[in-house]
Scaffold this motif. Structure first.
Motif, mmCIF file in Angstrom:
data_model
loop_
_atom_site.group_PDB
_atom_site.id
_atom_site.type_symbol
_atom_site.label_atom_id
_atom_site.label_comp_id
_atom_site.label_asym_id
_atom_site.label_seq_id
_atom_site.Cartn_x
_atom_site.Cartn_y
_atom_site.Cartn_z
ATOM 1 N N MET A 9 0.849 -1.194 0.000
ATOM 2 C CA MET A 9 0.000 0.000 0.000
ATOM 3 C C MET A 9 0.879 1.237 0.000
ATOM 4 S SD MET A 9 -1.390 -0.482 3.880
ATOM 5 C CE MET A 9 -1.219 -2.251 3.796
ATOM 6 N N GLY A 10 0.365 2.297 -0.581
ATOM 7 C CA GLY A 10 1.119 3.532 -0.697
ATOM 8 C C GLY A 10 1.340 4.234 0.621
ATOM 9 N N SER A 11 0.499 3.930 1.600
ATOM 10 C CA SER A 11 0.586 4.562 2.918
ATOM 11 C C SER A 11 -0.155 3.687 3.916
ATOM 12 C CB SER A 11 -0.069 5.946 2.846
ATOM 13 O OG SER A 11 -0.290 6.474 4.135
ATOM 14 N N THR A 12 0.244 3.743 5.179
ATOM 15 C CA THR A 12 -0.478 2.967 6.183
ATOM 16 C C THR A 12 -1.905 3.477 6.375
ATOM 17 O OG1 THR A 12 0.476 4.314 7.944
ATOM 18 C CG2 THR A 12 1.584 2.225 7.429
ATOM 19 N N SER A 13 -2.206 4.669 5.888
ATOM 20 C CA SER A 13 -3.594 5.152 5.947
ATOM 21 C C SER A 13 -4.508 4.312 5.050
ATOM 22 C CB SER A 13 -3.678 6.631 5.563
ATOM 23 O OG SER A 13 -3.326 6.810 4.205
ATOM 24 N N ASP A 14 -3.915 3.512 4.148
ATOM 25 C CA ASP A 14 -4.684 2.630 3.274
ATOM 26 C C ASP A 14 -5.027 1.295 3.938
ATOM 27 O OD1 ASP A 14 -4.379 4.573 1.296
ATOM 28 O OD2 ASP A 14 -2.599 3.611 0.461
ATOM 29 N N LEU A 15 -4.502 1.051 5.127
ATOM 30 C CA LEU A 15 -4.700 -0.236 5.786
ATOM 31 C C LEU A 15 -6.170 -0.599 6.011
ATOM 32 C CD1 LEU A 15 -3.401 -2.758 6.930
ATOM 33 C CD2 LEU A 15 -3.173 -1.573 9.119
ATOM 34 N N PRO A 16 -7.053 0.344 6.399
ATOM 35 C CA PRO A 16 -8.454 -0.068 6.579
ATOM 36 C C PRO A 16 -9.078 -0.686 5.324
ATOM 37 C CG PRO A 16 -8.082 2.062 7.606
ATOM 38 C CD PRO A 16 -6.831 1.726 6.832
ATOM 39 N N VAL A 17 -8.614 -0.299 4.159
ATOM 40 C CA VAL A 17 -9.088 -0.918 2.912
ATOM 41 C C VAL A 17 -8.323 -2.209 2.655
ATOM 42 C CG1 VAL A 17 -9.204 -0.666 0.403
ATOM 43 C CG2 VAL A 17 -9.843 1.254 1.877
ATOM 44 N N MET A 18 -7.008 -2.153 2.713
ATOM 45 C CA MET A 18 -6.166 -3.276 2.307
ATOM 46 C C MET A 18 -6.229 -4.469 3.257
ATOM 47 S SD MET A 18 -5.191 -2.235 -0.571
ATOM 48 C CE MET A 18 -3.940 -3.417 -1.028
ATOM 49 N N GLU A 19 -6.632 -4.235 4.508
ATOM 50 C CA GLU A 19 -6.718 -5.362 5.436
ATOM 51 C C GLU A 19 -7.809 -6.343 5.026
ATOM 52 O OE1 GLU A 19 -7.347 -3.806 9.344
ATOM 53 O OE2 GLU A 19 -9.311 -3.008 8.876
ATOM 54 N N LYS A 20 -8.715 -5.932 4.149
ATOM 55 C CA LYS A 20 -9.733 -6.862 3.651
ATOM 56 C C LYS A 20 -9.085 -7.939 2.779
ATOM 57 C CE LYS A 20 -13.347 -3.446 4.052
ATOM 58 N NZ LYS A 20 -13.267 -2.054 3.718
ATOM 59 N N ALA A 21 -8.051 -7.578 2.042
ATOM 60 C CA ALA A 21 -7.301 -8.580 1.275
ATOM 61 C C ALA A 21 -6.557 -9.508 2.228
ATOM 62 C CB ALA A 21 -6.319 -7.898 0.321
ATOM 63 N N GLY A 64 -2.305 -1.443 -3.517
ATOM 64 C CA GLY A 64 -3.354 -0.443 -3.375
ATOM 65 C C GLY A 64 -2.769 0.950 -3.329
ATOM 66 N N ALA A 65 -3.461 1.874 -3.970
ATOM 67 C CA ALA A 65 -3.013 3.261 -3.955
ATOM 68 C C ALA A 65 -4.182 4.172 -4.279
ATOM 69 C CB ALA A 65 -1.881 3.474 -4.954
ATOM 70 N N GLY A 66 -4.125 5.367 -3.733
ATOM 71 C CA GLY A 66 -5.137 6.378 -4.020
ATOM 72 C C GLY A 66 -4.538 7.523 -4.810
ATOM 73 N N MET A 67 -5.391 8.428 -5.196
ATOM 74 C CA MET A 67 -5.021 9.635 -5.930
ATOM 75 C C MET A 67 -4.308 9.273 -7.241
ATOM 76 S SD MET A 67 -4.081 11.651 -2.470
ATOM 77 C CE MET A 67 -3.890 13.341 -2.963
ATOM 78 N N ALA A 68 -3.053 9.688 -7.428
ATOM 79 C CA ALA A 68 -2.350 9.401 -8.685
ATOM 80 C C ALA A 68 -2.189 7.900 -8.903
ATOM 81 C CB ALA A 68 -0.992 10.094 -8.698
ATOM 82 N N ASP A 93 -13.677 10.634 -5.309
ATOM 83 C CA ASP A 93 -14.451 9.397 -5.149
ATOM 84 C C ASP A 93 -13.703 8.161 -5.641
ATOM 85 O OD1 ASP A 93 -16.658 10.646 -3.946
ATOM 86 O OD2 ASP A 93 -17.519 11.159 -5.902
ATOM 87 N N GLY A 94 -12.386 8.238 -5.714
ATOM 88 C CA GLY A 94 -11.572 7.108 -6.135
ATOM 89 C C GLY A 94 -11.434 6.948 -7.639
ATOM 90 N N MET A 95 -12.128 7.789 -8.398
ATOM 91 C CA MET A 95 -12.074 7.666 -9.859
ATOM 92 C C MET A 95 -10.679 7.958 -10.402
ATOM 93 S SD MET A 95 -14.860 6.463 -10.956
ATOM 94 C CE MET A 95 -14.609 6.729 -12.700
ATOM 95 N N ASP A 96 -9.969 8.897 -9.777
ATOM 96 C CA ASP A 96 -8.606 9.198 -10.227
ATOM 97 C C ASP A 96 -7.721 7.965 -10.065
ATOM 98 O OD1 ASP A 96 -8.970 9.487 -7.467
ATOM 99 O OD2 ASP A 96 -7.505 11.088 -7.266
ATOM 100 N N ALA A 97 -7.841 7.291 -8.942
ATOM 101 C CA ALA A 97 -7.045 6.091 -8.702
ATOM 102 C C ALA A 97 -7.458 4.964 -9.653
ATOM 103 C CB ALA A 97 -7.189 5.646 -7.248
ATOM 104 N N LEU A 98 -8.753 4.781 -9.832
ATOM 105 C CA LEU A 98 -9.242 3.727 -10.727
ATOM 106 C C LEU A 98 -8.677 3.909 -12.130
ATOM 107 C CD1 LEU A 98 -11.075 1.319 -11.420
ATOM 108 C CD2 LEU A 98 -12.918 2.969 -11.791
ATOM 109 N N LEU A 99 -8.773 5.110 -12.644
ATOM 110 C CA LEU A 99 -8.287 5.349 -14.007
ATOM 111 C C LEU A 99 -6.770 5.232 -14.093
ATOM 112 C CD1 LEU A 99 -10.687 8.259 -15.000
ATOM 113 C CD2 LEU A 99 -10.796 5.854 -15.719
ATOM 114 N N SER A 100 -6.058 5.674 -13.064
ATOM 115 C CA SER A 100 -4.600 5.558 -13.068
ATOM 116 C C SER A 100 -4.159 4.101 -13.099
ATOM 117 C CB SER A 100 -4.003 6.235 -11.827
ATOM 118 O OG SER A 100 -4.178 7.618 -11.876
ATOM 119 N N ILE A 115 -13.116 0.194 -6.824
ATOM 120 C CA ILE A 115 -12.644 1.152 -5.831
ATOM 121 C C ILE A 115 -12.844 0.558 -4.434
ATOM 122 C CG2 ILE A 115 -12.997 3.462 -4.851
ATOM 123 C CD1 ILE A 115 -13.910 4.264 -7.755
ATOM 124 N N ASN A 116 -11.778 0.545 -3.641
ATOM 125 C CA ASN A 116 -11.749 -0.037 -2.294
ATOM 126 C C ASN A 116 -12.037 -1.540 -2.302
ATOM 127 O OD1 ASN A 116 -11.121 2.474 -1.293
ATOM 128 N ND2 ASN A 116 -13.101 2.841 -0.348
#
Length: 168
Positions: A9-21, A64-68, A93-100, A115-116
């Motif tokens: 993950m790009g940051s530990t702030s992503d853990l609430p999403v990534m812990e599902k994996a 997992g990554a957000g934004m860019a 709304d995660g669209m930037d990350a999805l498209l990237s 997304i997520n």
């Protein structure tokens, strides 16, 4: 026990999403590792990770990554291992990350979940590994069957709800 899947993950702030994996992989009894690496803040560490993953026995990478959201694509560019991208809703709304993540150039594929959608990334990693592992294949099949059972039970519960004009 050696990891077969890496969750990045790009940051530990992503853990609430990534812990599902992580939960799915744990439930499937697949050894995994988790790291925070940033394509922008720690590019040398990302390169070292990506180039060394195959030799360490990693079979799939969930990134997992957000934004860019360059992390999954950067990793995919430097490894022969399948990369599953998880776009994280950090802005727009995660669209930037999805498209990237989804709009990779020819030759650098990244499997992309919603997304997520880290849970689906964990399931997909399990399915990839199960191709060559009959015991894991049984676990994946049992999981899929449990989804059917949940729907049957949900419909039974819905049938018990009464309304004056409900016909079923």
């Amino acid at each position: 026990m050696k990891a077969k899947v890496s969750i990045i993950m790009g940051s530990t702030s992503d853990l609430p999403v990534m812990e599902k994996a992580a939960k799915v992989l744990n439930d499937f009894r697949i050894p995994f590792e988790i790291h925070a690496l940033s394509a922008h803040r720690t590019p040398e560490e990302v390169e070292k990770f990506a180039k060394g993953a195959f030799d360490r026995g990693i079979k799939a990478i969930i990134a997992g990554a957000g934004m860019a959201a360059h992390l999954p694509g950067v990793i995919a560019a430097m490894t022969p291992i399948p990369v599953i991208g998880v776009p994280i809703n950090a802005s727009l709304d995660g669209m930037d990350a999805l498209l990237s993540i989804a709009q990779m150039p020819p030759g650098i594929p990244v499997a992309t979940v919603g997304i997520n959608g880290a849970m689906n990334a964990g399931i997909l990693a399990g399915q990839i590994l199960a191709i060559g592992d009959s015991e894991l294949q049984k676990v994946v099949i049992a999981f899929k069957e449990s989804l059917k059972e949940k729907m049957v039970k949900a419909n039974e519960e819905l049938a018990s709800i009464k309304y004056d004009f409900k016909t079923n």
